[in-house]
Scaffold this motif. Structure first.
Motif, PDB file in Angstrom:
ATOM      1  N   ASP A 168       1.428  -0.831   0.169  1.00  0.00           N
ATOM      2  CA  ASP A 168      -0.058   0.261  -0.110  1.00  0.00           C
ATOM      3  C   ASP A 168       0.971   1.186  -0.163  1.00  0.00           C
ATOM      4  N   THR A 170       0.043   4.236  -0.779  1.00  0.00           N
ATOM      5  CA  THR A 170      -0.739   5.307   0.272  1.00  0.00           C
ATOM      6  C   THR A 170      -2.480   4.346   0.382  1.00  0.00           C
ATOM      7  N   SER A 171      -3.446   5.240   0.942  1.00  0.00           N
ATOM      8  CA  SER A 171      -4.284   4.990   1.232  1.00  0.00           C
ATOM      9  C   SER A 171      -5.265   4.134   0.400  1.00  0.00           C
ATOM     10  N   LYS A 172      -5.134   5.047  -1.250  1.00  0.00           N
ATOM     11  CA  LYS A 172      -6.305   5.429  -1.909  1.00  0.00           C
ATOM     12  C   LYS A 172      -5.107   4.044  -3.457  1.00  0.00           C
TER      13      LYS A 172
END
Length: 235
Positions: A168, A170-172
């Motif tokens: 991951d 980033t969170s997106k």
């Protein structure tokens, strides 16, 4: 193909209508919750081989999960291009997801039925899947074992082994890569791999770009390398 898309559109409309009905009720499924997803992509890839002969496809799924999150059941559809003559596959299955020694397990069984297949062809199959998953910070890993005692079409028993890693950023934004081996009775044995990214455009909308390849030396689109783009919405 028009008939297939019409049937798939009808199934998607039914899912959407059911979702609207469910959201309008306080507790439509006591002791659990229901989620829905719809999507489309430039190719229907399963185990790195194409199920749509390299053509775009659409899919939909409805899933129930009990209150503890330990058990679930799901049903769905996807458009295909099968050797049986079918262009639409329906499925229903159930599983449970215990945690053992810090590892997340997902053990499930799914029944698949290919609609409007040519008479006399093998148009249904059971698939059994066992996943072992673990996440540490932004890193994740998964081992998968799948088996069918009798596949669709001329394929008889098959087994799929796969290892996947993910990160991951980033969170997106997430990147994953996997490699697997499929051994099949009365069909092609091959190794497949894929790598790509998923990006959350919103809380419910996700885009994916992934490259698939196999070592199967077979003419046609089924085992050919392909860059696949897809989008899905969950609600």
């Amino acid at each position: 193909m028009l008939r297939t898309l019409t049937t798939a559109a009808a199934a998607a409309t039914a899912l959407l209508a059911f979702a609207g009905s469910a959201s309008a009720q306080d507790a439509p499924f006591p002791g659990g919750s229901v989620s829905f997803a719809l999507g489309a992509a430039t190719d229907n890839r399963s185990k790195d081989a194409s199920k749509s002969n390299g053509e775009p496809y659409v899919w939909g799924q409805a899933e129930w999960e009990n209150g503890s999150g330990l058990f679930y059941a799901a049903t769905g559809f996807e458009t295909i291009k099968s050797s049986t003559g079918s262009e639409l596959e329906l499925e229903i299955g159930a599983g449970f997801t215990p945690e053992v020694a810090g590892f997340d397990l997902d053990l499930n069984a799914t029944f698949k039925q290919q609609m409007d297949a040519n008479p006399g062809t093998d148009d249904d199959a059971w698939e059994f899947t066992a996943d072992v998953k673990r996440s540490i910070g932004p890193a994740s890993g998964r081992l998968r074992l799948q088996h069918s005692p009798d596949g669709t079409g001329s394929t008889e028993a098959w087994t799929w082994y796969e290892a996947r890693i993910g990160w991951d950023f980033t969170s997106k934004l997430e990147a994953t890569a996997s490699i697997g081996r499929r051994e099949q009775d009365n069909s092609v044995d091959y190794t497949g791999w894929n790598a790509g990214f998923t990006y959350a455009l919103t809380d419910n909308l996700e885009a994916e770009l992934r490259y698939h390849a196999t070592d199967a030396d077979v003419p046609g689109e089924q085992y050919a390398d392909a860059l696949v783009a897809g989008i899905s919405i969950a609600f």
